[in-house]
Motif scaffolding. Structure first.
Motif, short mmCIF file in Angstrom:
data_model
loop_
_atom_site.label_atom_id
_atom_site.label_comp_id
_atom_site.label_asym_id
_atom_site.label_seq_id
_atom_site.Cartn_x
_atom_site.Cartn_y
_atom_site.Cartn_z
N GLU A 1 60.86 -48.51 6.11
CA GLU A 1 61.73 -48.15 5.13
C GLU A 1 61.82 -46.72 4.98
OE1 GLU A 1 61.39 -52.28 2.31
OE2 GLU A 1 60.04 -50.79 2.33
N MET A 2 60.74 -45.96 4.82
CA MET A 2 60.63 -44.64 4.50
C MET A 2 61.51 -43.94 5.68
SD MET A 2 60.15 -42.09 2.39
CE MET A 2 59.06 -42.70 1.22
N GLN A 3 61.04 -44.29 7.06
CA GLN A 3 61.55 -43.67 7.90
C GLN A 3 63.19 -44.02 8.35
OE1 GLN A 3 60.10 -41.42 10.33
NE2 GLN A 3 62.06 -41.07 10.94
N ALA A 4 63.58 -45.02 7.79
CA ALA A 4 65.06 -45.40 7.76
C ALA A 4 65.69 -44.56 6.87
CB ALA A 4 65.16 -46.95 7.72
N SER A 5 65.20 -44.24 5.60
CA SER A 5 65.46 -43.67 4.62
C SER A 5 65.79 -41.91 5.30
CB SER A 5 64.85 -43.53 3.23
OG SER A 5 65.44 -42.52 2.22
N ILE A 6 64.84 -41.79 5.74
CA ILE A 6 64.71 -40.19 6.36
C ILE A 6 65.61 -39.88 7.19
CG2 ILE A 6 63.29 -38.40 7.75
CD1 ILE A 6 60.87 -39.71 6.25
N SER A 7 65.92 -41.05 7.94
CA SER A 7 67.02 -40.92 9.24
C SER A 7 68.32 -40.92 8.56
CB SER A 7 66.94 -42.09 10.18
OG SER A 7 65.69 -42.14 11.01
N GLU A 8 68.70 -41.67 7.57
CA GLU A 8 69.93 -41.66 6.91
C GLU A 8 70.26 -40.51 6.12
OE1 GLU A 8 69.64 -44.73 4.02
OE2 GLU A 8 69.96 -46.42 5.30
N HIS A 9 69.32 -39.78 5.68
CA HIS A 9 69.37 -38.45 4.99
C HIS A 9 69.70 -37.17 5.95
CE1 HIS A 9 68.35 -38.76 0.74
NE2 HIS A 9 68.10 -39.84 1.09
N ILE A 10 68.99 -37.45 7.11
CA ILE A 10 69.13 -36.42 8.10
C ILE A 10 70.77 -36.55 8.56
CG2 ILE A 10 68.58 -35.76 10.76
CD1 ILE A 10 65.85 -36.38 9.82
N ARG A 11 71.19 -37.68 8.71
CA ARG A 11 72.41 -37.79 9.25
C ARG A 11 73.37 -37.36 8.12
NH1 ARG A 11 70.61 -42.71 11.42
NH2 ARG A 11 70.94 -43.93 9.54
N TRP A 12 73.30 -37.42 6.90
CA TRP A 12 74.15 -37.06 5.76
C TRP A 12 74.19 -35.57 5.89
CZ3 TRP A 12 72.37 -35.21 0.73
CH2 TRP A 12 73.47 -34.77 -0.11
N ILE A 13 72.81 -34.83 6.03
CA ILE A 13 72.67 -33.45 6.14
C ILE A 13 73.52 -32.75 7.37
CG2 ILE A 13 71.12 -31.63 6.58
CD1 ILE A 13 69.00 -33.30 4.75
N GLU A 14 73.43 -33.47 8.33
CA GLU A 14 74.09 -32.96 9.43
C GLU A 14 75.73 -33.14 9.34
OE1 GLU A 14 72.63 -35.57 12.32
OE2 GLU A 14 70.98 -34.17 12.99
N GLU B 1 56.65 -46.92 -3.02
CA GLU B 1 56.28 -48.03 -2.52
C GLU B 1 56.94 -48.65 -1.33
OE1 GLU B 1 56.47 -50.67 -5.89
OE2 GLU B 1 55.17 -49.25 -7.18
N LEU B 2 57.79 -47.70 -0.74
CA LEU B 2 58.50 -48.09 0.51
C LEU B 2 57.56 -48.22 1.75
CD1 LEU B 2 61.61 -45.61 0.34
CD2 LEU B 2 61.64 -48.18 -0.25
N SER B 3 57.64 -49.21 2.57
CA SER B 3 56.92 -49.22 3.83
C SER B 3 57.11 -48.00 4.66
CB SER B 3 57.10 -50.50 4.53
OG SER B 3 58.56 -50.47 4.96
N VAL B 4 56.29 -47.77 5.61
CA VAL B 4 56.51 -46.63 6.69
C VAL B 4 57.95 -46.67 7.31
CG1 VAL B 4 55.78 -45.66 8.52
CG2 VAL B 4 54.13 -46.57 6.96
#
Length: 110
Positions: free
Chosen positions: A21-34, A16-19
């Protein structure tokens, strides 16, 4: 290195995250993966809907009405379960109350 499966269990409302919020979450995950520096193999989010099999009967589920569901997974590379646990501590979903389950994958080719 050994391979580990990290399952992300979080509130069933994650879909139910907004677009934004979802984009912010994806960005956080990309930083963590890196930041994992060679310890990341692959990972993806999972759809909230799916099927459940029990006693050879297929039903809809997991159900959105349930409190918690598996929302995604990562394959991590580490020398030990303890090291995989330390790597997982940086997962952004922990800050949102998710539970992470880490399991070593048994290599059946050996």
């Amino acid at each position: 290195m050994k391979e580990f499966l990290l399952l992300i269990r979080e509130s069933a409302g994650y879909g139910e995250l907004s677009v934004e919020e979802m984009q912010a979450s994806i960005s956080e995950h990309i930083r963590w993966i890196e930041s994992l520096d060679g310890h990341f193999k692959e990972g993806n989010p999972l759809e909230a809907s799916g099927l459940t099999l029990k006693n050879q009967v297929v039903t809809d589920g997991p159900y959105v009405e349930t409190k918690e569901c598996v929302s995604g997974y990562y394959f991590l590379l580490a020398n030990s379960l303890e090291e995989a646990g330390e790597l997982a501590k940086g997962c952004p979903d922990l800050q949102r109350g998710a539970t992470l389950e880490i399991r070593e994958i048994i290599n059946t080719d050996e």
